[in-house]
Write a protein that holds these residues in place. Sequence first.
Motif, PDB file in Angstrom:
ATOM      1  N   GLN A   1       0.833  -1.205   0.000  1.00 45.94           N
ATOM      2  CA  GLN A   1       0.000   0.000   0.000  1.00 45.94           C
ATOM      3  C   GLN A   1       0.865   1.252   0.000  1.00 45.94           C
ATOM      4  O   GLN A   1       0.637   2.186  -0.784  1.00 45.94           O
ATOM      5  N   VAL A   2       1.849   1.295   0.887  1.00 44.31           N
ATOM      6  CA  VAL A   2       2.677   2.495   0.999  1.00 44.31           C
ATOM      7  C   VAL A   2       3.520   2.692  -0.256  1.00 44.31           C
ATOM      8  O   VAL A   2       3.682   3.830  -0.743  1.00 44.31           O
ATOM      9  N   ARG A   3       4.029   1.616  -0.808  1.00 42.55           N
ATOM     10  CA  ARG A   3       4.777   1.744  -2.064  1.00 42.55           C
ATOM     11  C   ARG A   3       3.895   2.290  -3.179  1.00 42.55           C
ATOM     12  O   ARG A   3       4.330   3.109  -3.998  1.00 42.55           O
ATOM     13  N   ARG A   4       2.639   1.858  -3.216  1.00 41.29           N
ATOM     14  CA  ARG A   4       1.722   2.365  -4.240  1.00 41.29           C
ATOM     15  C   ARG A   4       1.422   3.842  -4.009  1.00 41.29           C
ATOM     16  O   ARG A   4       1.347   4.623  -4.967  1.00 41.29           O
ATOM     17  N   VAL A   5       1.280   4.240  -2.752  1.00 40.00           N
ATOM     18  CA  VAL A   5       1.077   5.651  -2.432  1.00 40.00           C
ATOM     19  C   VAL A   5       2.261   6.475  -2.941  1.00 40.00           C
ATOM     20  O   VAL A   5       2.090   7.569  -3.492  1.00 40.00           O
TER      21      VAL A   5
END
Length: 299
Positions: A23-27
């Motif tokens: 999730q954070v990488r996608r953000v």
Amino acid sequence: MGFDIRFQVLTLPGNPYSEYRSQVRRVEELGFDIAAVPDHFCDWANPPAAWLECWTLLAALAVETSTIRLASNVAQIPLRHPGVLAHQAITVDQVSGGRLELGLGAGLAIDPGTEMIGLENWSNVERAARFGEYIELVGLLLSQEVTTYDGRYYQACDAVMNPSSLQSPRVPVVAAALGPRMMSHAARWADTWNTMSFDPDFNAQIDELGARAQAMDELCSAVGRDPAALRRSANLFDARARAEGGRLRYYDDDDLFERLVRGLVAAGFTDIGLYYPSDPGQIPSFEHLALDVIPELRH
């Protein structure tokens, strides 16, 4: 000061780490400026639920990301001595290459984690008093090699911080504040003031936050600070989301999202805080806003 507009995404740490990391990488890939992690002993609204620890996650994310800034939103002062927190923050700042924003909050009197681990549940008055000392001492520890401090609630005696903050003059400090006393601490000691409204009516939210921003101008002036020197951050909270299965209304309506952002910017807010969708069905809308709408709003 002419601050750039920034967009922050708060990701709730209730998933297995591999999913949370994705999730954070996608953000980061979507071009958001800040990824934020909340800080509680457990999910305060659902204590039996899975919940990962804030500073351990921030250290891991410092390695797993490369450009996005990382923030605690917000570190709860009852959980740690300010010296320990400052040491954690400097470590994450070093590991991340200078990408940390240290968010601080007084904590929630209704947080069940307090009783779970035997902490004293301070009154709101005491929380605010402690917060003033806490944020002052943390700021000193982040910016000095050696700090001595003798407050009513917190002390430090020749406390060595080596290494110190990688960022100059120090790791930025974000103060979460809703009421006048906490806001006065933010005006005096913080680099960024963070706030939010819990009103279910979005129009009322914008009005409330706008009035609060005007009050912050007055508080800054009262402590001899230029109001324009303080970044202002607002979390876009949807009070109806929990009752509606986690759906955030502003992800289903581009016009509503744009109106909310423009209203906050017009009120003087520089940082807009969003929540990572808890409803997987809203992820396409979230990504659409990131790619197609937010770039235009930045201008």
